[in-house]
Design an enzyme around this catalytic site. Structure first.
Site, PDB file in Angstrom:
ATOM      1  N   LYS A 204       0.835  -1.201   0.000  1.00 49.11           N
ATOM      2  CA  LYS A 204       0.000   0.000   0.000  1.00 49.11           C
ATOM      3  C   LYS A 204       0.878   1.262   0.000  1.00 49.11           C
ATOM      4  O   LYS A 204       0.621   2.186  -0.762  1.00 49.11           O
ATOM      5  CB  LYS A 204      -0.915   0.048   1.235  1.00 49.11           C
ATOM      6  CG  LYS A 204      -1.914  -1.096   1.318  1.00 49.11           C
ATOM      7  CD  LYS A 204      -2.937  -0.867   2.421  1.00 49.11           C
ATOM      8  CE  LYS A 204      -2.346  -0.887   3.825  1.00 49.11           C
ATOM      9  NZ  LYS A 204      -1.851  -2.213   4.275  1.00 49.11           N
TER      10      LYS A 204
ATOM     11  N   ARG B  79      -9.556   1.094   9.652  1.00 50.17           N
ATOM     12  CA  ARG B  79      -9.084  -0.268   9.891  1.00 50.17           C
ATOM     13  C   ARG B  79     -10.105  -1.103  10.648  1.00 50.17           C
ATOM     14  O   ARG B  79      -9.847  -2.271  10.931  1.00 50.17           O
ATOM     15  CB  ARG B  79      -7.811  -0.203  10.712  1.00 50.17           C
ATOM     16  CG  ARG B  79      -6.647  -0.927  10.007  1.00 50.17           C
ATOM     17  CD  ARG B  79      -5.452  -0.498  10.649  1.00 50.17           C
ATOM     18  NE  ARG B  79      -4.252  -1.202  10.577  1.00 50.17           N
ATOM     19  CZ  ARG B  79      -3.143  -0.656  10.083  1.00 50.17           C
ATOM     20  NH1 ARG B  79      -3.178   0.498   9.481  1.00 50.17           N
ATOM     21  NH2 ARG B  79      -2.027  -1.298  10.173  1.00 50.17           N
TER      22      ARG B  79
ATOM     23  N   ARG C 184      12.468  -7.800   3.480  1.00 51.54           N
ATOM     24  CA  ARG C 184      12.561  -6.388   3.855  1.00 51.54           C
ATOM     25  C   ARG C 184      13.413  -6.232   5.114  1.00 51.54           C
ATOM     26  O   ARG C 184      14.234  -5.324   5.205  1.00 51.54           O
ATOM     27  CB  ARG C 184      11.145  -5.850   4.108  1.00 51.54           C
ATOM     28  CG  ARG C 184      11.076  -4.348   4.194  1.00 51.54           C
ATOM     29  CD  ARG C 184       9.658  -3.846   4.054  1.00 51.54           C
ATOM     30  NE  ARG C 184       8.860  -4.092   5.245  1.00 51.54           N
ATOM     31  CZ  ARG C 184       7.537  -4.217   5.261  1.00 51.54           C
ATOM     32  NH1 ARG C 184       6.872  -4.139   4.135  1.00 51.54           N
ATOM     33  NH2 ARG C 184       6.887  -4.416   6.366  1.00 51.54           N
TER      34      ARG C 184
ATOM     35  N   ARG D 131      11.782  -1.861  12.250  1.00 55.58           N
ATOM     36  CA  ARG D 131      10.635  -1.449  13.062  1.00 55.58           C
ATOM     37  C   ARG D 131      10.322  -2.502  14.119  1.00 55.58           C
ATOM     38  O   ARG D 131      10.418  -3.693  13.857  1.00 55.58           O
ATOM     39  CB  ARG D 131       9.404  -1.288  12.156  1.00 55.58           C
ATOM     40  CG  ARG D 131       9.147   0.122  11.719  1.00 55.58           C
ATOM     41  CD  ARG D 131       8.125   0.180  10.622  1.00 55.58           C
ATOM     42  NE  ARG D 131       6.835  -0.412  10.996  1.00 55.58           N
ATOM     43  CZ  ARG D 131       5.769  -0.393  10.205  1.00 55.58           C
ATOM     44  NH1 ARG D 131       5.836   0.175   9.015  1.00 55.58           N
ATOM     45  NH2 ARG D 131       4.637  -0.939  10.591  1.00 55.58           N
TER      46      ARG D 131
ATOM     47  N   ARG E  45      -0.454  -9.267  13.118  1.00 53.00           N
ATOM     48  CA  ARG E  45      -1.073  -8.139  12.403  1.00 53.00           C
ATOM     49  C   ARG E  45      -1.963  -8.664  11.276  1.00 53.00           C
ATOM     50  O   ARG E  45      -3.008  -8.089  10.988  1.00 53.00           O
ATOM     51  CB  ARG E  45       0.007  -7.200  11.863  1.00 53.00           C
ATOM     52  CG  ARG E  45       0.648  -6.355  12.976  1.00 53.00           C
ATOM     53  CD  ARG E  45       1.973  -5.764  12.557  1.00 53.00           C
ATOM     54  NE  ARG E  45       1.843  -4.748  11.539  1.00 53.00           N
ATOM     55  CZ  ARG E  45       2.806  -4.411  10.689  1.00 53.00           C
ATOM     56  NH1 ARG E  45       3.979  -5.032  10.749  1.00 53.00           N
ATOM     57  NH2 ARG E  45       2.611  -3.479   9.801  1.00 53.00           N
TER      58      ARG E  45
HETATM   59  P1  AMP Z   1       0.916   0.514   9.597  1.00 49.02           P
HETATM   60  O1  AMP Z   1       2.138   1.345   9.394  1.00 49.02           O
HETATM   61  O2  AMP Z   1      -0.255   1.030   8.814  1.00 49.02           O
HETATM   62  O3  AMP Z   1       1.147  -0.949   9.379  1.00 49.02           O
HETATM   63  O4  AMP Z   1       0.500   0.676  11.135  1.00 49.02           O
HETATM   64  C1  AMP Z   1       1.363   0.284  12.180  1.00 49.02           C
HETATM   65  C2  AMP Z   1       0.590   0.165  13.486  1.00 49.02           C
HETATM   66  O5  AMP Z   1      -0.008   1.431  13.821  1.00 49.02           O
HETATM   67  C3  AMP Z   1      -0.589  -0.799  13.441  1.00 49.02           C
HETATM   68  O6  AMP Z   1      -0.198  -2.140  13.675  1.00 49.02           O
HETATM   69  C4  AMP Z   1      -1.469  -0.255  14.576  1.00 49.02           C
HETATM   70  O7  AMP Z   1      -0.944  -0.589  15.848  1.00 49.02           O
HETATM   71  C5  AMP Z   1      -1.296   1.244  14.402  1.00 49.02           C
HETATM   72  N1  AMP Z   1      -2.304   1.795  13.467  1.00 49.02           N
HETATM   73  C6  AMP Z   1      -2.088   2.355  12.234  1.00 49.02           C
HETATM   74  N2  AMP Z   1      -3.230   2.752  11.668  1.00 49.02           N
HETATM   75  C7  AMP Z   1      -4.220   2.429  12.550  1.00 49.02           C
HETATM   76  C8  AMP Z   1      -5.628   2.555  12.547  1.00 49.02           C
HETATM   77  N3  AMP Z   1      -6.294   3.090  11.500  1.00 49.02           N
HETATM   78  N4  AMP Z   1      -6.317   2.108  13.640  1.00 49.02           N
HETATM   79  C9  AMP Z   1      -5.690   1.580  14.704  1.00 49.02           C
HETATM   80  N5  AMP Z   1      -4.362   1.401  14.766  1.00 49.02           N
HETATM   81  C10 AMP Z   1      -3.620   1.825  13.700  1.00 49.02           C
END
Ligand code: AMP
Length: 197
Positions: free
Chosen positions: A13, A88, A127, A139, A150
């Site tokens: 994405k 989400r 990665r 990370r 996740r």
């Molecule tokens: P991402 O970089 O989008 O994979 O997000 C990393 C982490 O941030 C996720 O595993 C969640 O803990 C938190 N996070 C990101 N976006 C959201 C969202 N829309 N709702 C809740 N938690 C989020």
């Protein structure tokens, strides 16, 4: 153009979002990036979010919806924006509907990147190896165990958004297993179709 990118973690994405940003001049609003910035800045929200993020669980709907709502008021969102990682959960999708209605904006399309999940685990391990080889920090949530968690959070909480947006007639599927160029081409074809519709 206001669009949402849906797809499991690691589906590409972020990569595709950057390309759309460059081509259409609209900002990419990644809630993951915004939360990581809040963590790095040591804000109250950042402190609350960090522990949850490290486990791969979701931060509260109210916190993320609040961050997004504030961000949408910035000038660069006027021509449109791309939501990456938000909504989400179904609650967030409903919150987004209210936020957009309040700001008199309308969602144009939801792109679902469809991928094979075992391939995602393979990509993740690549990665991690590349990040380490480049001398960068991995990370905290980028390890196979948290990643698989996740993925399961995605299935339980985010995948229900697919029928939600399908019913609204907004969902478009993209084959995320193709090459980066090919996925970009599929997206551009979809945009061209939307413009001519
Ligand atoms: P991402 O970089 O989008 O994979 O997000 C990393 C982490 O941030 C996720 O595993 C969640 O803990 C938190 N996070 C990101 N976006 C959201 C969202 N829309 N709702 C809740 N938690 C989020």
């Amino acid at each position: 153009m206001i669009l949402i990118f849906l797809g499991p973690p690691g589906a590409g994405k972020g990569t595709q979002a950057q390309r759309i940003v460059e081509k259409f001049g609209i900002p990419q609003l990644s809630t993951g990036d915004m939360l990581r910035e809040a963590v790095a800045a040591g804000t109250e929200i950042g402190k609350k979010a960090k522990a949850v993020m490290d486990t791969g669980n979701l931060v509260s709907d109210e916190i993320v919806a609040g961050i997004v709502s504030e961000r949408l008021d910035q000038l660069d969102c006027k021509p449109g924006f791309l939501l990456d990682g938000f909504p989400r959960t179904l609650v967030q999708a409903e919150m987004l509907d209210s936020i957009l209605a309040e700001k008199k904006r309308e969602l144009d399309v939801v792109l679902e990147l469809k991928v094979d999940e075992e391939a995602l685990v393979f990509r993740l391990n690549n990665r991690i190896a590349e990040t380490i080889a480049a001398g960068n920090e991995v990370r905290a949530d980028d390890n196979e165990e948290t990643f698989r968690h996740r993925l399961s959070v995605y299935h339980e909480q985010t995948a229900p958004l697919i029928p939600f947006y399908e019913k609204k007639g907004l969902l478009k599927e993209v084959n995320g297993m193709a090459s980066i160029e090919d996925v970009s081409d599929q997206i551009h074809t979809l945009f061209a179709e939307l413009e001519n519709a």
